[in-house]
Design a protein around this motif. Structure first.
Motif, PDB file in Angstrom:
ATOM      1  N   ASP A  49      38.351  44.609  38.085  1.00 55.90           N
ATOM      2  CA  ASP A  49      39.633  43.966  38.431  1.00 55.90           C
ATOM      3  C   ASP A  49      40.585  43.742  37.257  1.00 55.90           C
ATOM      4  N   GLN A 105      43.493  44.472  36.529  1.00 54.70           N
ATOM      5  CA  GLN A 105      44.652  45.007  37.219  1.00 54.70           C
ATOM      6  C   GLN A 105      45.937  44.306  36.796  1.00 54.70           C
ATOM      7  N   GLU A 160      48.218  42.842  38.434  1.00 55.40           N
ATOM      8  CA  GLU A 160      48.466  41.566  39.113  1.00 55.40           C
ATOM      9  C   GLU A 160      47.813  40.392  38.401  1.00 55.40           C
ATOM     10  N   ARG A 206      38.574  47.853  41.660  1.00 61.00           N
ATOM     11  CA  ARG A 206      39.862  47.173  41.772  1.00 61.00           C
ATOM     12  C   ARG A 206      40.048  46.660  43.187  1.00 61.00           C
ATOM     13  N   ALA A 258      42.042  46.310  46.300  1.00 59.42           N
ATOM     14  CA  ALA A 258      43.120  47.107  46.865  1.00 59.42           C
ATOM     15  C   ALA A 258      42.876  47.289  48.355  1.00 59.42           C
ATOM     16  N   ARG A 272      41.291  43.399  54.721  1.00 51.76           N
ATOM     17  CA  ARG A 272      40.695  42.520  53.706  1.00 51.76           C
ATOM     18  C   ARG A 272      39.561  41.686  54.295  1.00 51.76           C
ATOM     19  N   LEU A 287      46.973  43.085  47.942  1.00 50.44           N
ATOM     20  CA  LEU A 287      47.329  44.127  46.994  1.00 50.44           C
ATOM     21  C   LEU A 287      47.106  45.490  47.635  1.00 50.44           C
ATOM     22  N   LYS A 340      46.871  49.347  48.095  1.00 50.05           N
ATOM     23  CA  LYS A 340      46.346  50.212  47.037  1.00 50.05           C
ATOM     24  C   LYS A 340      47.405  51.006  46.277  1.00 50.05           C
ATOM     25  N   SER A 360      48.213  46.490  42.055  1.00 45.72           N
ATOM     26  CA  SER A 360      46.814  46.851  42.287  1.00 45.72           C
ATOM     27  C   SER A 360      46.257  47.821  41.246  1.00 45.72           C
ATOM     28  N   GLU A 396      37.742  51.109  45.297  1.00 44.38           N
ATOM     29  CA  GLU A 396      38.687  50.122  45.804  1.00 44.38           C
ATOM     30  C   GLU A 396      37.956  49.184  46.740  1.00 44.38           C
ATOM     31  N   SER A 399      38.017  45.458  49.132  1.00 47.71           N
ATOM     32  CA  SER A 399      38.746  44.364  49.782  1.00 47.71           C
ATOM     33  C   SER A 399      37.841  43.139  49.857  1.00 47.71           C
TER      34      SER A 399
END
Length: 229
Positions: free
Chosen positions: A30, A32, A34, A88, A90, A99, A113, A115, A120, A136, A138
């Motif tokens: 993560d 990332q 954000e 990550r 996403a 999610r 976020l 993808k 992300s 990726e 969730s």
């Protein structure tokens, strides 16, 4: 066991499991835009809310310690042609309906976020290369809701070295789940960050010698060097 160059130890100093170059992978969790950038995403929200001052130690640690140490580990792994992976957060849908419930819950962990969004993406300073594995999720854990464990099994990976954010959430859940699936896990303590140092250190203390071995970046660099002698 003649080709085994290193064994991790438990709290008593006893040899526990062999670590080998070809069955070891780096997992960056993560890191990332954000969560990590200090002028975007969460940081921008904190500044707008007027709460950024309390987050300054977090972003200082990210910029001064966590990112440089991740860069060191990535450099070592790539130099030695060892496996590198990223996780990550996403969502596949822009509305985030895919999610997990914990990531839809109002409050701190309410994360949306998609993808394809800038937020992300993995930060440029740690950008994945073409041969790296990027999954990726969730979910908080890299194990749940992804094919990561199947990929590790296909690659015959036995040991996962984990870095990233945040220590007590996505890093910790991933570490615990990987340990439960039978992997040997090492956490690079100075390549991770929690919201506060108290939380970061408490989580590592809980996990050490139970779910993982907690080591410094320098210790891991030494370990990788020994693996490749």
């Amino acid at each position: 066991m003649e080709d085994t160059l290193y064994y991790s130890t438990n709290s008593s100093g006893d040899f526990v499991y062999p670590i080998k170059k070809e069955s070891t992978i780096l997992l960056v969790v993560d890191m990332q835009n954000e969560f990590v950038l200090d002028d975007f995403g969460d940081a921008a929200k904190f500044k707008e809310e007027g709460t950024y001052a309390q987050w300054i130690p977090f972003y200082e640690r990210i910029n001064q310690i966590v990112i440089p140490n991740n860069q060191k580990l990535l450099s070592v792994f790539r130099k030695e042609d060892m496996l590198v992976s990223y996780a990550r957060i996403a969502s596949f849908r822009t509305d985030g309906r895919d999610r997990s419930p914990v990531q839809r819950r109002p409050g701190w962990n309410n994360i949306l976020l998609p993808k394809s969004t800038y937020g992300s993406q993995i930060i440029d300073a740690l950008k994945p290369m073409e041969e790296d594995i990027v999954v990726e999720k969730s979910t908080d854990s890299v194990v749940n809701g992804t094919a990561y464990v199947q990929l590790l099994n296909n690659l015959q990976v036995k040991t996962v070295i984990v870095t990233g954010v945040v220590t007590d959430q996505c890093v910790a859940t991933s570490v615990r789940d990987l340990a439960d699936r039978g992997f040997n896990v090492i956490v690079a303590e100075d390549a991770c960050a929690g919201a506060t140092m108290d939380v970061h250190e408490a989580e590592l203390k809980i996990m050490n010698h139970i779910y993982c071995d907690v080591m410094s970046t320098a210790e891991i660099e030494k370990l990788v060097g020994e693996l490749n002698e």
